[in-house]
Motif scaffolding. Structure first.
Motif, PDB file in Angstrom:
ATOM      1  N   THR A  87     -20.105 -17.188   6.571  1.00  0.00           N
ATOM      2  CA  THR A  87     -19.209 -17.950   7.457  1.00  0.00           C
ATOM      3  C   THR A  87     -18.523 -19.086   6.722  1.00  0.00           C
ATOM      4  OG1 THR A  87     -20.655 -17.481   9.296  1.00  0.00           O
ATOM      5  CG2 THR A  87     -19.116 -19.248   9.637  1.00  0.00           C
ATOM      6  N   SER A  88     -19.246 -19.689   5.751  1.00  0.00           N
ATOM      7  CA  SER A  88     -18.686 -20.874   5.081  1.00  0.00           C
ATOM      8  C   SER A  88     -17.710 -20.522   3.948  1.00  0.00           C
ATOM      9  CB  SER A  88     -19.822 -21.731   4.518  1.00  0.00           C
ATOM     10  OG  SER A  88     -20.543 -20.959   3.590  1.00  0.00           O
ATOM     11  N   LEU A  89     -17.471 -19.240   3.701  1.00  0.00           N
ATOM     12  CA  LEU A  89     -16.503 -18.885   2.639  1.00  0.00           C
ATOM     13  C   LEU A  89     -15.074 -19.211   3.100  1.00  0.00           C
ATOM     14  CD1 LEU A  89     -17.852 -15.486   1.242  1.00  0.00           C
ATOM     15  CD2 LEU A  89     -18.416 -17.826   0.591  1.00  0.00           C
ATOM     16  N   PRO A  90     -14.170 -19.401   2.137  1.00  0.00           N
ATOM     17  CA  PRO A  90     -12.792 -19.770   2.503  1.00  0.00           C
ATOM     18  C   PRO A  90     -11.961 -18.562   2.967  1.00  0.00           C
ATOM     19  CG  PRO A  90     -13.017 -19.696   0.119  1.00  0.00           C
ATOM     20  CD  PRO A  90     -14.382 -19.407   0.671  1.00  0.00           C
ATOM     21  N   TRP A  91     -12.257 -18.086   4.177  1.00  0.00           N
ATOM     22  CA  TRP A  91     -11.504 -16.955   4.744  1.00  0.00           C
ATOM     23  C   TRP A  91     -10.085 -17.362   5.061  1.00  0.00           C
ATOM     24  CZ3 TRP A  91     -14.066 -12.500   4.347  1.00  0.00           C
ATOM     25  CH2 TRP A  91     -15.457 -12.550   4.269  1.00  0.00           C
ATOM     26  N   PRO A  92      -9.133 -16.462   5.087  1.00  0.00           N
ATOM     27  CA  PRO A  92      -9.248 -15.032   4.856  1.00  0.00           C
ATOM     28  C   PRO A  92      -9.314 -14.688   3.378  1.00  0.00           C
ATOM     29  CG  PRO A  92      -6.959 -15.570   5.267  1.00  0.00           C
ATOM     30  CD  PRO A  92      -7.738 -16.854   5.431  1.00  0.00           C
ATOM     31  N   LEU A  93      -9.678 -13.433   3.100  1.00  0.00           N
ATOM     32  CA  LEU A  93      -9.650 -12.951   1.722  1.00  0.00           C
ATOM     33  C   LEU A  93      -8.230 -13.059   1.176  1.00  0.00           C
ATOM     34  CD1 LEU A  93     -11.689  -9.684   2.324  1.00  0.00           C
ATOM     35  CD2 LEU A  93     -12.419 -11.569   0.819  1.00  0.00           C
ATOM     36  N   ASP A  94      -8.115 -13.512  -0.068  1.00  0.00           N
ATOM     37  CA  ASP A  94      -6.797 -13.478  -0.720  1.00  0.00           C
ATOM     38  C   ASP A  94      -6.499 -12.074  -1.238  1.00  0.00           C
ATOM     39  OD1 ASP A  94      -6.005 -16.332  -0.550  1.00  0.00           O
ATOM     40  OD2 ASP A  94      -7.984 -16.518  -1.482  1.00  0.00           O
ATOM     41  N   ALA A  95      -7.531 -11.366  -1.644  1.00  0.00           N
ATOM     42  CA  ALA A  95      -7.346  -9.988  -2.114  1.00  0.00           C
ATOM     43  C   ALA A  95      -8.616  -9.197  -1.841  1.00  0.00           C
ATOM     44  CB  ALA A  95      -7.035  -9.975  -3.607  1.00  0.00           C
ATOM     45  N   VAL A  96      -8.436  -7.930  -1.481  1.00  0.00           N
ATOM     46  CA  VAL A  96      -9.571  -7.018  -1.342  1.00  0.00           C
ATOM     47  C   VAL A  96      -9.216  -5.739  -2.088  1.00  0.00           C
ATOM     48  CG1 VAL A  96      -8.754  -6.090   0.908  1.00  0.00           C
ATOM     49  CG2 VAL A  96     -11.152  -5.865   0.271  1.00  0.00           C
ATOM     50  N   VAL A  97     -10.162  -5.249  -2.869  1.00  0.00           N
ATOM     51  CA  VAL A  97      -9.945  -3.988  -3.581  1.00  0.00           C
ATOM     52  C   VAL A  97     -10.940  -2.977  -3.024  1.00  0.00           C
ATOM     53  CG1 VAL A  97      -9.810  -2.811  -5.795  1.00  0.00           C
ATOM     54  CG2 VAL A  97      -9.165  -5.224  -5.629  1.00  0.00           C
ATOM     55  N   LEU A  98     -10.405  -1.990  -2.325  1.00  0.00           N
ATOM     56  CA  LEU A  98     -11.224  -0.952  -1.711  1.00  0.00           C
ATOM     57  C   LEU A  98     -11.375   0.225  -2.653  1.00  0.00           C
ATOM     58  CD1 LEU A  98      -9.437  -0.954   1.779  1.00  0.00           C
ATOM     59  CD2 LEU A  98     -11.678  -1.963   1.252  1.00  0.00           C
TER      60      LEU A  98
ATOM     61  N   ILE B 216      -8.955  -6.130   6.800  1.00  0.00           N
ATOM     62  CA  ILE B 216      -7.507  -5.985   7.033  1.00  0.00           C
ATOM     63  C   ILE B 216      -6.776  -7.325   7.152  1.00  0.00           C
ATOM     64  CG2 ILE B 216      -7.692  -3.679   8.036  1.00  0.00           C
ATOM     65  CD1 ILE B 216      -7.316  -4.973  10.814  1.00  0.00           C
ATOM     66  N   ALA B 217      -7.547  -8.427   7.235  1.00  0.00           N
ATOM     67  CA  ALA B 217      -6.903  -9.757   7.265  1.00  0.00           C
ATOM     68  C   ALA B 217      -6.570 -10.251   5.860  1.00  0.00           C
ATOM     69  CB  ALA B 217      -7.817 -10.753   7.969  1.00  0.00           C
ATOM     70  N   ALA B 218      -6.942  -9.498   4.819  1.00  0.00           N
ATOM     71  CA  ALA B 218      -6.706  -9.948   3.436  1.00  0.00           C
ATOM     72  C   ALA B 218      -5.212 -10.050   3.139  1.00  0.00           C
ATOM     73  CB  ALA B 218      -7.375  -8.985   2.460  1.00  0.00           C
ATOM     74  N   GLY B 219      -4.855 -10.999   2.271  1.00  0.00           N
ATOM     75  CA  GLY B 219      -3.448 -11.183   1.883  1.00  0.00           C
ATOM     76  C   GLY B 219      -2.922 -10.055   1.019  1.00  0.00           C
ATOM     77  N   PHE B 220      -3.803  -9.388   0.288  1.00  0.00           N
ATOM     78  CA  PHE B 220      -3.429  -8.259  -0.570  1.00  0.00           C
ATOM     79  C   PHE B 220      -4.530  -7.212  -0.423  1.00  0.00           C
ATOM     80  CE2 PHE B 220      -3.850  -6.239  -4.859  1.00  0.00           C
ATOM     81  CZ  PHE B 220      -2.611  -5.615  -4.921  1.00  0.00           C
ATOM     82  N   ILE B 221      -4.145  -6.003  -0.021  1.00  0.00           N
ATOM     83  CA  ILE B 221      -5.129  -4.930   0.183  1.00  0.00           C
ATOM     84  C   ILE B 221      -4.787  -3.799  -0.781  1.00  0.00           C
ATOM     85  CG2 ILE B 221      -6.218  -3.353   1.819  1.00  0.00           C
ATOM     86  CD1 ILE B 221      -5.060  -5.083   4.102  1.00  0.00           C
ATOM     87  N   ALA B 222      -5.705  -3.543  -1.730  1.00  0.00           N
ATOM     88  CA  ALA B 222      -5.500  -2.442  -2.679  1.00  0.00           C
ATOM     89  C   ALA B 222      -6.553  -1.379  -2.429  1.00  0.00           C
ATOM     90  CB  ALA B 222      -5.614  -2.960  -4.109  1.00  0.00           C
ATOM     91  N   LEU B 223      -6.163  -0.129  -2.640  1.00  0.00           N
ATOM     92  CA  LEU B 223      -7.113   0.986  -2.661  1.00  0.00           C
ATOM     93  C   LEU B 223      -7.056   1.580  -4.065  1.00  0.00           C
ATOM     94  CD1 LEU B 223      -8.997   3.136  -1.416  1.00  0.00           C
ATOM     95  CD2 LEU B 223      -6.939   4.402  -0.739  1.00  0.00           C
ATOM     96  N   HIS B 224      -8.195   1.597  -4.742  1.00  0.00           N
ATOM     97  CA  HIS B 224      -8.272   2.057  -6.133  1.00  0.00           C
ATOM     98  C   HIS B 224      -8.989   3.411  -6.161  1.00  0.00           C
ATOM     99  CE1 HIS B 224     -10.070   1.106 -10.398  1.00  0.00           C
ATOM    100  NE2 HIS B 224      -9.326   2.195 -10.397  1.00  0.00           N
TER     101      HIS B 224
ATOM    102  N   GLU C  33      -1.680  -1.129  -0.898  1.00  0.00           N
ATOM    103  CA  GLU C  33      -1.215  -0.667  -2.203  1.00  0.00           C
ATOM    104  C   GLU C  33      -2.261   0.284  -2.781  1.00  0.00           C
ATOM    105  OE1 GLU C  33       1.716  -1.287  -3.543  1.00  0.00           O
ATOM    106  OE2 GLU C  33       2.347  -2.675  -1.957  1.00  0.00           O
ATOM    107  N   VAL C  34      -1.880   1.557  -2.941  1.00  0.00           N
ATOM    108  CA  VAL C  34      -2.814   2.548  -3.477  1.00  0.00           C
ATOM    109  C   VAL C  34      -2.564   2.669  -4.983  1.00  0.00           C
ATOM    110  CG1 VAL C  34      -3.653   4.924  -3.330  1.00  0.00           C
ATOM    111  CG2 VAL C  34      -2.707   3.811  -1.291  1.00  0.00           C
ATOM    112  N   PHE C  35      -3.610   2.455  -5.774  1.00  0.00           N
ATOM    113  CA  PHE C  35      -3.538   2.557  -7.235  1.00  0.00           C
ATOM    114  C   PHE C  35      -4.295   3.813  -7.650  1.00  0.00           C
ATOM    115  CE2 PHE C  35      -1.710  -1.447  -8.777  1.00  0.00           C
ATOM    116  CZ  PHE C  35      -1.631  -2.153  -7.577  1.00  0.00           C
ATOM    117  N   TRP C  36      -3.570   4.719  -8.304  1.00  0.00           N
ATOM    118  CA  TRP C  36      -4.171   6.013  -8.686  1.00  0.00           C
ATOM    119  C   TRP C  36      -3.815   6.358 -10.134  1.00  0.00           C
ATOM    120  CZ3 TRP C  36      -2.025  10.627 -10.440  1.00  0.00           C
ATOM    121  CH2 TRP C  36      -2.902  11.717 -10.526  1.00  0.00           C
TER     122      TRP C  36
END
Ligand SMILES: O=C1O[C@H](COP(=O)(O)O)[C@@H](O)[C@H](O)[C@H]1O
Length: 237
Positions: free
Chosen positions: A128-139, A190-198, A232-235
């Motif tokens: 809870t104490s983390l600085p949400w939202p995520l700036d980036a998430v890499v799925l 899905i609230a992240a500022g940048f969503i990547a799928l690797h 953003e899908v990275f393949w």
């Protein structure tokens, strides 16, 4: 780099090889973290585990940003200690929290608990104490179309995929997952500022294309459909 839009709310970023992909993805993530640090003095990143991210982690770990202002956490974790070869925290420690990135603050999801439900509840409190939202998430994504620990055969999948969940971390039981899991909620991802799928390899590409076909409701598709911004899908082959 070949860039094309296949369909839906994602961009396809195709690379000739995995090394080029790793460097490009690290550049995008580092740019997001740098922007967050300059705007709010801190940055929050969530990364996946499994077998795919090692090269990307190595490239990102060498990128000179203000890592002491970055908090790294996991998209999901297996209910195993960091010493296990199946631990996503172990993978991150060995490959990402190295070089310049050794200065980052890491918040794991696994800790000893009587049950996965108890572990998820105390993670929920700790995160809870983390600085949400995520700036980036890499799925990442499995060949079955799971992403995070949203497995197609998970108990109570609709709860896991609820985009308006108030939970940060949820427990997962799925026969195909191997062991119980902890996962960030769909809402936090899905609230992240940048969503990547690797994803890498021909099999993952066709699994992704299959998941995106009309009428399919694989978890990766649910995330892409629910995300308010382009994924953003990275393949690479
Ligand atoms: O179980 C998991 O699998 C996915 C995909 O892993 P990979 O080995 O096929 O790259 C991963 O994204 C997730 O974090 C992990 O827990």
């Amino acid at each position: 780099m070949a860039r094309e839009q296949l369909s839906g709310a994602y961009n396809w970023n195709g690379f000739a090889d995995r090394e080029q992909l790793a460097v490009a993805l690290a550049g995008h993530v580092a740019a997001r973290l740098t922007k967050a640090i300059s705007e709010r003095g801190t940055a929050l990143l969530a990364v996946s585990g499994g077998t795919t991210p090692a090269k990307f982690f190595a490239a990102l770990s060498k990128t000179p940003i203000a890592w002491d202002k970055v908090t790294v956490t996991l998209v999901d974790e297996r209910f195993v200690p960091a010493s296990s070869p199946r631990s996503n925290a172990g993978l991150v420690a060995a490959n990402l929290l190295q070089n310049a990135a050794a200065a980052a603050h890491f918040v794991p999801l696994y800790h000893e608990a009587a049950s996965i439900e108890d572990a998820a509840l105390s993670d929920n409190e700790a995160l809870t104490s983390l600085p949400w939202p995520l700036d980036a998430v890499v799925l990442g994504m499995g060949g079955d179309g799971h992403t995070a620990s949203f497995f197609p055969d998970a108990d109570d999948l609709p709860r896991l995929l609820d985009p308006s969940s108030q939970r940060i971390v949820l427990p997962v039981h799925a026969a195909s997952a191997g062991e119980p899991r902890l996962t960030l909620s769909m809402a936090r991802i899905i609230a992240a500022g940048f969503i990547a799928l690797h994803i890498e390899g021909a099999e993952k590409r066709s699994a992704f294309e299959d998941a995106m076909a009309p009428g399919k409701r694989k978890p990766i598709r649910a995330v892409i459909d629910a995300a308010p911004r382009t994924v953003e899908v990275f393949w690479a082959p």
